[in-house]
Design a protein around this motif. Structure first.
Motif, PDB file in Angstrom:
ATOM      1  N   SER A  54       3.761   6.053   2.056  1.00 45.54           N
ATOM      2  CA  SER A  54       4.245   7.418   1.811  1.00 45.54           C
ATOM      3  C   SER A  54       3.788   8.382   2.903  1.00 45.54           C
ATOM      4  O   SER A  54       4.545   9.259   3.326  1.00 45.54           O
ATOM      5  N   VAL A  55       2.550   8.216   3.382  1.00 45.22           N
ATOM      6  CA  VAL A  55       2.048   9.053   4.476  1.00 45.22           C
ATOM      7  C   VAL A  55       2.914   8.871   5.716  1.00 45.22           C
ATOM      8  O   VAL A  55       3.326   9.838   6.371  1.00 45.22           O
ATOM      9  N   HIS A  56       3.200   7.618   6.053  1.00 44.40           N
ATOM     10  CA  HIS A  56       4.017   7.333   7.236  1.00 44.40           C
ATOM     11  C   HIS A  56       5.416   7.931   7.090  1.00 44.40           C
ATOM     12  O   HIS A  56       5.977   8.479   8.046  1.00 44.40           O
ATOM     13  N   ARG A  57       5.981   7.811   5.910  1.00 44.30           N
ATOM     14  CA  ARG A  57       7.331   8.346   5.699  1.00 44.30           C
ATOM     15  C   ARG A  57       7.359   9.861   5.843  1.00 44.30           C
ATOM     16  O   ARG A  57       8.332  10.422   6.364  1.00 44.30           O
ATOM     17  N   ARG A  58       6.316  10.531   5.395  1.00 48.78           N
ATOM     18  CA  ARG A  58       6.267  11.991   5.556  1.00 48.78           C
ATOM     19  C   ARG A  58       6.169  12.364   7.029  1.00 48.78           C
ATOM     20  O   ARG A  58       6.781  13.346   7.477  1.00 48.78           O
ATOM     21  N   LEU A  59       5.407  11.575   7.791  1.00 50.55           N
ATOM     22  CA  LEU A  59       5.297  11.838   9.228  1.00 50.55           C
ATOM     23  C   LEU A  59       6.656  11.721   9.922  1.00 50.55           C
ATOM     24  O   LEU A  59       6.922  12.395  10.920  1.00 50.55           O
ATOM     25  N   TYR A  87      11.836   2.334   9.778  1.00 51.40           N
ATOM     26  CA  TYR A  87      10.579   2.074   9.072  1.00 51.40           C
ATOM     27  C   TYR A  87      10.861   1.493   7.684  1.00 51.40           C
ATOM     28  O   TYR A  87      10.233   0.510   7.262  1.00 51.40           O
ATOM     29  N   ASP A 104       0.865  -1.189   0.000  1.00 50.34           N
ATOM     30  CA  ASP A 104       0.000   0.000   0.000  1.00 50.34           C
ATOM     31  C   ASP A 104       0.901   1.239   0.000  1.00 50.34           C
ATOM     32  O   ASP A 104       1.199   1.821   1.043  1.00 50.34           O
ATOM     33  N   GLU A 105       1.353   1.632  -1.192  1.00 54.33           N
ATOM     34  CA  GLU A 105       2.333   2.708  -1.305  1.00 54.33           C
ATOM     35  C   GLU A 105       1.791   4.045  -0.816  1.00 54.33           C
ATOM     36  O   GLU A 105       2.551   4.881  -0.319  1.00 54.33           O
ATOM     37  N   LYS A 106       0.503   4.277  -0.935  1.00 59.26           N
ATOM     38  CA  LYS A 106      -0.069   5.535  -0.466  1.00 59.26           C
ATOM     39  C   LYS A 106       0.092   5.678   1.049  1.00 59.26           C
ATOM     40  O   LYS A 106       0.561   6.716   1.546  1.00 59.26           O
ATOM     41  N   THR A 107      -0.262   4.629   1.798  1.00 58.52           N
ATOM     42  CA  THR A 107      -0.123   4.673   3.253  1.00 58.52           C
ATOM     43  C   THR A 107       1.351   4.718   3.658  1.00 58.52           C
ATOM     44  O   THR A 107       1.726   5.450   4.587  1.00 58.52           O
TER      45      THR A 107
END
Length: 269
Positions: free
Chosen positions: A235-240, A251, A230-233
């Motif tokens: 990517s969200v985690h990586r931005r956080l 991570y 799930d690349e979208k999720t």
């Protein structure tokens, strides 16, 4: 030492008074063995443990009396090398409790030596169910290993014979489960605190994750955005985590391990 296949009660002297020494002394005492002496550089510590198992406390290696069936050295790995030079009990079985040190470090103390190690985290003041405590043993020869197994089987139903190569891998695996696992859970706990949430919210998830051991192959039970790609999720985690480079690196590493488990296989070499 007179070796017999029928002896059920041994005499044991304990070197050390920390977490491992305490629990093994209590386990052996509870199984009916006689704890003769407890040695610690801190006499108060030796005295405290000795009082719980009916032993004599001593604070110098030279005060250890010969004649015990077993001498159990539950000390830091570095201290084993010095003790291996200082002690000499050729008629007894000498044991250490390290997961990462060869049994042969004790071969100057006696021709009969071995290892009693558990892939378990010991806390001195927390009671344990010794019957279900995994104990990994090794002996310098078959007869010695038999006697070590007899000693340990008196308090545990989970005794395994491992050679040194196996024990090192088991020690590494135990570090992954306990030390690394706890560190990651601590990160999760701190993340909840940092953002004004109660970490207890995650307790059922942590308990459920632990219970997966009861259902076999853990890789087959993997869930989450990484296994789903799930690349979208992700990517969200990586931005956080953008301003926390160490946690972001962790991570990313864990994501790769989940997505490509074949690259993490160990060879045993």
């Amino acid at each position: 030492m007179k070796r017999t296949n029928t002896k059920s009660n041994y005499t044991v002297s304990i070197v050390g008074s920390g977490n491992v020494a305490t629990h093994l002394a209590l386990a052996l005492h509870g199984a009916g063995h006689s704890i003769v002496q407890v040695l610690s550089r801190e006499y108060d510590h030796a005295s405290l443990l000795a009082s719980r198992v009916g032993a004599e406390p001593v604070d110098k290696a030279g005060m250890l009396r010969p004649g015990a069936d077993f001498y159990l050295l539950a000390v830091a790995d570095d201290a084993l090398y010095d003790l291996g030079l200082d002690l000499h009990f050729p008629e007894s079985i000498i044991l250490h409790t390290s997961g990462a040190t060869p049994a042969e470090v004790l071969n100057r103390v006696s021709h009969h030596y071995g290892v009693v190690w558990s892939p378990q985290s010991f806390l001195r003041d927390i009671a344990m169910d010794y019957r279900h405590l995994p104990i990994c043993i090794e002996g310098s020869d078959d007869r010695t290993a038999d006697e070590i197994e007899r000693l340990c089987s008196s308090f545990s139903d989970c005794v395994y014979r491992l050679d040194f190569a196996q024990r090192r891998w088991a020690h590494l695996a135990a570090v992954l489960v306990s030390n690394f696992g706890n560190a990651i859970n601590a990160l999760a706990q701190q993340t909840m605190h940092d953002h004004g949430m109660d970490p207890e919210m995650l307790r059922p998830l942590a308990e459920q994750t632990l219970n997966k051991w009861n259902f076999g192959n853990l890789r087959a039970q993997q869930t989450g955005p990484a296994i789903r790609h799930d690349e979208k999720t992700l990517s969200v985690h990586r931005r956080l985590l953008a301003d926390q480079p160490q946690l972001l690196e962790l991570y990313n590493i864990m994501t790769k391990i989940i997505q490509h488990p074949e690259k993490t296989r160990t060879t045993g070499q």
